[in-house]
Scaffold this active site. Structure first.
Site, short mmCIF file in Angstrom:
data_model
loop_
_atom_site.label_atom_id
_atom_site.label_comp_id
_atom_site.label_asym_id
_atom_site.label_seq_id
_atom_site.Cartn_x
_atom_site.Cartn_y
_atom_site.Cartn_z
N SER A 86 42.14 45.76 43.75
CA SER A 86 43.52 46.08 44.09
C SER A 86 44.01 45.17 45.21
CB SER A 86 43.61 47.54 44.52
OG SER A 86 44.92 47.87 44.89
N LYS A 115 36.86 48.51 31.47
CA LYS A 115 38.05 49.08 32.10
C LYS A 115 38.93 49.68 31.01
CE LYS A 115 41.56 47.71 35.54
NZ LYS A 115 41.97 46.56 36.39
N GLU A 127 35.48 44.82 41.61
CA GLU A 127 35.85 44.46 40.24
C GLU A 127 35.75 42.94 40.04
OE1 GLU A 127 39.77 45.24 37.38
OE2 GLU A 127 39.92 45.41 39.56
N CYS A 154 39.43 50.27 39.00
CA CYS A 154 40.71 49.94 39.61
C CYS A 154 41.88 50.73 39.02
CB CYS A 154 40.96 48.43 39.53
SG CYS A 154 42.22 47.87 40.71
#
Length: 683
Positions: free
Chosen positions: A207, A124, A55, A180
């Protein structure tokens, strides 16, 4: 089919994919692009068609308010353009993380690039803004972003959470994206993508790591892949991210239908990637069999977006690349010692509990069982003894009979008698030869006139008499005949129909494959359920060659079942993939060759004897596969259609006409044999 196509994993419905993590240079998109490109090139050289990166990997995740700086965002867009240009000749689809502007808002995005083109951008959906996270300070949630396009480097690019990416030249390759935190919500976006057809879900993640969190992430990934019946690629940020207030472990892993296919070490130094060959055909077949999957998709349709499907051409190599995935020689037998012990415990306990229930409700007072000194009857006897113990019955209520015939050897006769004596059950010898001789004489069989004719009638007279005696003994003693035939024998029709070993009042072994039974007996030795004097007897039985012992011992020794119908190891391998997934013969042969061609490679189940570790080449696999198909599809179903009750034990399936497998007794094997002939090379 050509030999090269047969050995090509992409032709066989697999796809090689990669999860990657690279050291990030904070707020340095050009450097991050170069590192991403180098990792993608390495994966491309390894023939992967998909690479997933962390990410916000092009900018760095832990850069706080730098995310909104104009200079950084401009540099990110340039990095995307440069990466697209540099990847024009690369095989894999690249999934990279980047902050991107759209309609006066900033989004945390996954950018999909293939062969010089930005295919689409997925924002996201859910932004964490609790504890150490404050993504809502910088980004806009993407959950409602559908049907839009984003202007990127002078081109309009599909933008939204409603994008699926489908390969036109690799059936089943359909890609969905979640980022995520999307995985951590009760209904992840990937779930809806899977219901819409996505077989591969990817998660570019950043994460952070705290004690115990990695286990939770793995649990979530496994559960998501299992629930969605999908492959799941997870790629987390690691080295280079700021450690102002958090730390990173760079975890990368590939999952499929609840199983871990590949994972790297955590806290890596330098670039890392893991590669695995996911089985698209398996995922499609599993969904096909789960009617509830399609029903759920239909029920959720009003709540899901109108998906936009982005088509692409992968053009994967159709050459031999091996196969990179955990693949067991014995699909019914785990290689992990702890898992094997658990499976043996559960299988044995299922048998015992099912038998106890049948005994309670039937009103019988005894169990009647024929003991041959072989694996199957031994396993059934151990189950019967344990059931008697748990019901509070004396072990003498298990009436064991060993019934020597014309081919019975002294070794198995002695083993049967000794085992019954050691277990404290009924222990009688009932010689069937006089009755068999009378029947053969009455039907004018040549053997009765002194001719050495040992045909199927000669064998079935003995098998039938044994079962006939057991049923009449059960009548006389208010008992129940306990069947001993196993799942593998039912698959091959290796049993005598009607008044024969195909029949019983209740068959405790009907759900057990031959290749697992030996391990359950080893587990029984170690379990402590039986006295120490039983152990050497069980060990002797385990070492005895599998034989029906119906033909007199000749110059070549006793009958060998596997010499006649083939290795149970290969047959159980085929049975698992026919029964559970409906794979074609050529695909099963391809997989079998991968695991059986070299006895020295790969793992074997715990305790598997060294001298029994065989290797089989493709012509041998092809030969015995032909036998299996002819027997399973062509000649044996009528025996299974009339099989007695018995518990399903293995997730791989059962053959009960009231359970997993229902087929016409008058079917034929022509279709499967034709596929074998056309698509499996003879050498």
């Amino acid at each position: 089919m050509s030999a090269s196509a047969f050995h090509a994993l992409y032709h066989q419905g697999f796809a090689r994919v990669a999860a990657c993590t690279v050291p990030v240079a904070l707020a340095d998109p050009a450097t991050n692009m170069q590192r991403t490109l180098e990792a993608a090139q390495a994966c491309g050289q390894d023939s992967a068609v998909l690479c997933v990166f962390p990410e916000l990997g092009l900018s760095g995740y832990a850069i706080d308010d730098l995310r909104q700086q104009e200079a950084l965002l401009d540099a990110v867009e340039q990095a995307i353009a440069d990466l697209a240009s540099a990847s024009a000749e690369l095989l894999p689809v690249l999934v990279v993380g980047a902050p991107l502007r759209h309609d006066n808002a900033l989004y945390n995005c996954a950018v999909l690039i293939h062969r010089g083109t930005v295919l689409g951008v997925v924002p996201k959906s859910y932004l964490p803004n609790y504890r150490e996270f404050y993504e809502a300070r910088h980004f806009t949630p993407g959950i409602a972003t559908q049907g839009q396009s984003l202007r990127l480097n002078g081109a309009d690019v599909p933008f939204g959470t409603d994008l699926l990416f489908e390969a036109e030249d690799l059936p089943g390759f359909c890609l969905g994206v979640e980022l995520c935190e999307d995985l951590w919500v009760p209904v992840p976006p990937g779930t809806l993508a899977a219901l819409a057809g996505a077989t591969i879900l990817v998660n570019p993640s950043a994460s952070d790591i705290t004690v115990g969190k990695a286990e939770t992430r793995t649990l979530l990934c496994r559960a998501q892949s299992a629930r969605c019946v999908a492959a799941y690629l997870y790629a987390a940020a690691g080295e280079g991210e700021s450690t102002n207030d958090v730390a990173w472990d760079g975890q990368i892993a590939i999952f499929e239908n609840g199983e871990v296919l590949a994972q790297s070490e955590r806290f890596p130094s330098g670039s890392r990637h893991v590669v695995a060959d996911i089985d698209l055909t398996l995922l499609r077949q599993e969904r096909l069999r789960m009617g509830t999957f399609a029903a759920n998709a239909h029920a959720m349709q009003p709540k899901t977006p109108a998906w936009r499907r982005i088509r692409l051409t992968l053009a994967p190599p159709v050459t031999s690349l091996g196969l990179r995935r955990p693949l067991s020689r014995f699909p019914f037998v785990p290689n992990d010692p702890e898992r094997l012990a658990q499976d043996c415990f559960e299988a044995f306990t299922i048998q015992v509990s099912a038998l106890k229930q049948r005994l309670r409700t039937s009103g019988v007072k005894r169990m009647v069982i024929g003991i041959s000194g072989g694996l199957d009857s031994t396993q059934a006897l151990l189950v019967a003894v344990r059931a008697a113990d748990e019901l509070g019955w004396p072990r003498s209520a298990v009436l064991g009979y060993t019934m020597p015939g014309f081919g019975t050897t002294q070794k198995t006769l002695a083993s049967a008698q000794a085992l019954m004596a050691a277990l404290g059950t009924g222990n009688e010898v009932l010689d069937i030869r006089p009755a068999a001789s009378l029947m053969l004489r009455e039907i004018k069989h040549p053997f009765a006139q002194g001719e050495p004719v040992h045909d199927i009638t000669f064998e079935n007279v003995q098998a039938g008499l044994r079962t006939d005696f057991l049923f009449r003994l059960a009548n006389m003693h208010q008992g129940m005949v306990i069947g001993t035939g196993d799942l593998s024998e039912l698959a091959l029709g290796w049993c005598t129909y009607g008044v024969g070993d195909q029949m019983a009042h209740y068959n405790v072994n009907a759900g057990l494959p031959k290749t697992l039974i030996q391990h359950i007996i080893r587990w029984a030795i170690a379990s402590g359920h039986f006295s120490p004097d039983v152990t050497p007897l069980l060990s002797t039985i385990l070492a005895t060659e599998i034989s029906p012992e119906l033909v007199p011992v000749g110059e070549n020794g006793a009958q060998s079942t596997e010499d006649i119908i083939g290795p149970y190891a290969l047959h159980d391998f085929t049975l698992f993939y026919v029964l559970r997934y409906g794979f074609t013969p050529s695909r099963i042969a391809f997989m079998a060759e991968q695991v059986w061609q070299d006895a020295s490679s790969g793992s074997w189940p715990p305790g598997f004897p060294e001298q029994d570790r065989m290797a089989y080449d493709l012509p041998t696999i092809r030969h015995w596969l032909h036998i299996f198909l002819r027997r399973f599809f062509g000649t044996s179903q009528f025996k299974r259609s009339a099989m007695p009750n018995g518990p399903k034990i293995m997730a791989g399936g059962s053959l009960s006409p009231r359970g997993d497998w229902r087929a016409p007794s008058d079917g034929n094997a022509a279709l499967w044999l034709a596929e074998l002939e056309q698509n499996i090379p003879k050498s």
